[in-house]
Design a protein around this motif. Structure first.
Motif, PDB file in Angstrom:
ATOM      1  N   ILE A  20      -3.653   6.331  12.364  1.00  0.00           N
ATOM      2  CA  ILE A  20      -2.368   6.326  11.679  1.00  0.00           C
ATOM      3  C   ILE A  20      -2.612   6.874  10.275  1.00  0.00           C
ATOM      4  CG2 ILE A  20      -0.371   4.964  10.959  1.00  0.00           C
ATOM      5  CD1 ILE A  20      -0.897   4.797  13.978  1.00  0.00           C
ATOM      6  N   SER A  21      -1.915   7.951   9.910  1.00  0.00           N
ATOM      7  CA  SER A  21      -2.079   8.567   8.595  1.00  0.00           C
ATOM      8  C   SER A  21      -0.735   8.584   7.879  1.00  0.00           C
ATOM      9  CB  SER A  21      -2.609   9.997   8.757  1.00  0.00           C
ATOM     10  OG  SER A  21      -3.841  10.008   9.439  1.00  0.00           O
ATOM     11  N   PRO A  22      -0.487   7.594   7.029  1.00  0.00           N
ATOM     12  CA  PRO A  22       0.799   7.562   6.332  1.00  0.00           C
ATOM     13  C   PRO A  22       0.805   8.457   5.105  1.00  0.00           C
ATOM     14  CG  PRO A  22      -0.471   5.635   5.782  1.00  0.00           C
ATOM     15  CD  PRO A  22      -1.278   6.398   6.803  1.00  0.00           C
ATOM     16  N   GLY A  23       2.002   8.856   4.726  1.00  0.00           N
ATOM     17  CA  GLY A  23       2.189   9.583   3.475  1.00  0.00           C
ATOM     18  C   GLY A  23       2.345   8.584   2.340  1.00  0.00           C
ATOM     19  N   VAL A  24       3.178   8.892   1.389  1.00  0.00           N
ATOM     20  CA  VAL A  24       3.379   8.040   0.225  1.00  0.00           C
ATOM     21  C   VAL A  24       4.117   6.764   0.641  1.00  0.00           C
ATOM     22  CG1 VAL A  24       4.366   7.916  -2.090  1.00  0.00           C
ATOM     23  CG2 VAL A  24       3.546  10.096  -1.209  1.00  0.00           C
ATOM     24  N   ILE A  25       3.527   5.622   0.315  1.00  0.00           N
ATOM     25  CA  ILE A  25       4.086   4.323   0.688  1.00  0.00           C
ATOM     26  C   ILE A  25       4.458   3.556  -0.573  1.00  0.00           C
ATOM     27  CG2 ILE A  25       3.613   2.134   1.844  1.00  0.00           C
ATOM     28  CD1 ILE A  25       1.598   3.628   3.558  1.00  0.00           C
ATOM     29  N   GLU A  26       5.578   2.833  -0.516  1.00  0.00           N
ATOM     30  CA  GLU A  26       6.017   2.030  -1.656  1.00  0.00           C
ATOM     31  C   GLU A  26       4.933   1.055  -2.089  1.00  0.00           C
ATOM     32  OE1 GLU A  26       9.526   0.060  -0.268  1.00  0.00           O
ATOM     33  OE2 GLU A  26      10.782   1.824  -0.569  1.00  0.00           O
ATOM     34  N   SER A  27       4.697   0.992  -3.392  1.00  0.00           N
ATOM     35  CA  SER A  27       3.776   0.013  -3.968  1.00  0.00           C
ATOM     36  C   SER A  27       4.007  -0.014  -5.470  1.00  0.00           C
ATOM     37  CB  SER A  27       2.311   0.365  -3.662  1.00  0.00           C
ATOM     38  OG  SER A  27       1.864   1.390  -4.516  1.00  0.00           O
ATOM     39  N   ASP A  28       3.271  -0.874  -6.142  1.00  0.00           N
ATOM     40  CA  ASP A  28       3.370  -0.959  -7.595  1.00  0.00           C
ATOM     41  C   ASP A  28       2.253  -0.166  -8.275  1.00  0.00           C
ATOM     42  OD1 ASP A  28       1.309  -2.594  -6.836  1.00  0.00           O
ATOM     43  OD2 ASP A  28       1.911  -4.296  -8.057  1.00  0.00           O
ATOM     44  N   ARG A  43       5.219   7.622 -10.989  1.00  0.00           N
ATOM     45  CA  ARG A  43       6.543   7.132 -10.602  1.00  0.00           C
ATOM     46  C   ARG A  43       7.341   8.242  -9.933  1.00  0.00           C
ATOM     47  NH1 ARG A  43       7.686   4.032 -16.181  1.00  0.00           N
ATOM     48  NH2 ARG A  43       6.695   2.058 -15.670  1.00  0.00           N
ATOM     49  N   THR A  44       7.302   9.436 -10.506  1.00  0.00           N
ATOM     50  CA  THR A  44       8.019  10.580  -9.930  1.00  0.00           C
ATOM     51  C   THR A  44       7.469  10.906  -8.544  1.00  0.00           C
ATOM     52  OG1 THR A  44       8.473  11.486 -12.120  1.00  0.00           O
ATOM     53  CG2 THR A  44       8.616  13.010 -10.260  1.00  0.00           C
ATOM     54  N   TYR A  45       6.149  10.954  -8.415  1.00  0.00           N
ATOM     55  CA  TYR A  45       5.499  11.255  -7.138  1.00  0.00           C
ATOM     56  C   TYR A  45       5.890  10.237  -6.072  1.00  0.00           C
ATOM     57  CZ  TYR A  45       1.703  11.652  -3.732  1.00  0.00           C
ATOM     58  OH  TYR A  45       0.983  11.768  -2.572  1.00  0.00           O
ATOM     59  N   ARG A  46       5.951   8.971  -6.458  1.00  0.00           N
ATOM     60  CA  ARG A  46       6.234   7.900  -5.505  1.00  0.00           C
ATOM     61  C   ARG A  46       7.722   7.664  -5.309  1.00  0.00           C
ATOM     62  NH1 ARG A  46       1.670   5.698  -4.110  1.00  0.00           N
ATOM     63  NH2 ARG A  46       2.524   3.794  -3.275  1.00  0.00           N
ATOM     64  N   SER A  47       8.584   8.457  -5.933  1.00  0.00           N
ATOM     65  CA  SER A  47      10.027   8.247  -5.827  1.00  0.00           C
ATOM     66  C   SER A  47      10.557   8.475  -4.409  1.00  0.00           C
ATOM     67  CB  SER A  47      10.773   9.136  -6.819  1.00  0.00           C
ATOM     68  OG  SER A  47      10.630  10.499  -6.462  1.00  0.00           O
TER      69      SER A  47
END
Length: 83
Positions: A20-28, A43-47
């Motif tokens: 399983i290879s996820p992309g950008v995942i929500e986190s702090d 922040r912009t990248y993870r938006s």
């Protein structure tokens, strides 16, 4: 086996014979960056990040296949922001 970087996201997870290879995942993660410019870039990248529950659903799908069906690899990535 799971490979994690800084405890913030799963980069690649091997579960049985599934990759399983996820992309950008929500986190702090952005909040842990000390450089203000870098923090804003993160922040912009993870938006467009996807929730961890979406990755969990993909893993459940792969694991829930009947005997004789092999889902060898799943790439999960956000669709938001795509052109």
């Amino acid at each position: 086996m799971r490979t994690q970087h800084h405890g913030h996201f799963i980069n690649v997870a091997l579960i049985g014979a599934h990759q399983i290879s996820p992309g950008v995942i929500e986190s702090d993660l952005a909040e842990s960056v000390s450089d203000p410019e870098g923090r804003e870039r993160m922040r912009t990248y993870r938006s467009v990040a996807i929730p961890a529950s979406s990755v969990a659903a993909a893993i459940a799908f792969a694991m829930g296949q009947p005997a004789g069906v092999d889902v060898g690899e799943i790439i999960v990535r956000p669709t938001a922001g795509r052109t």
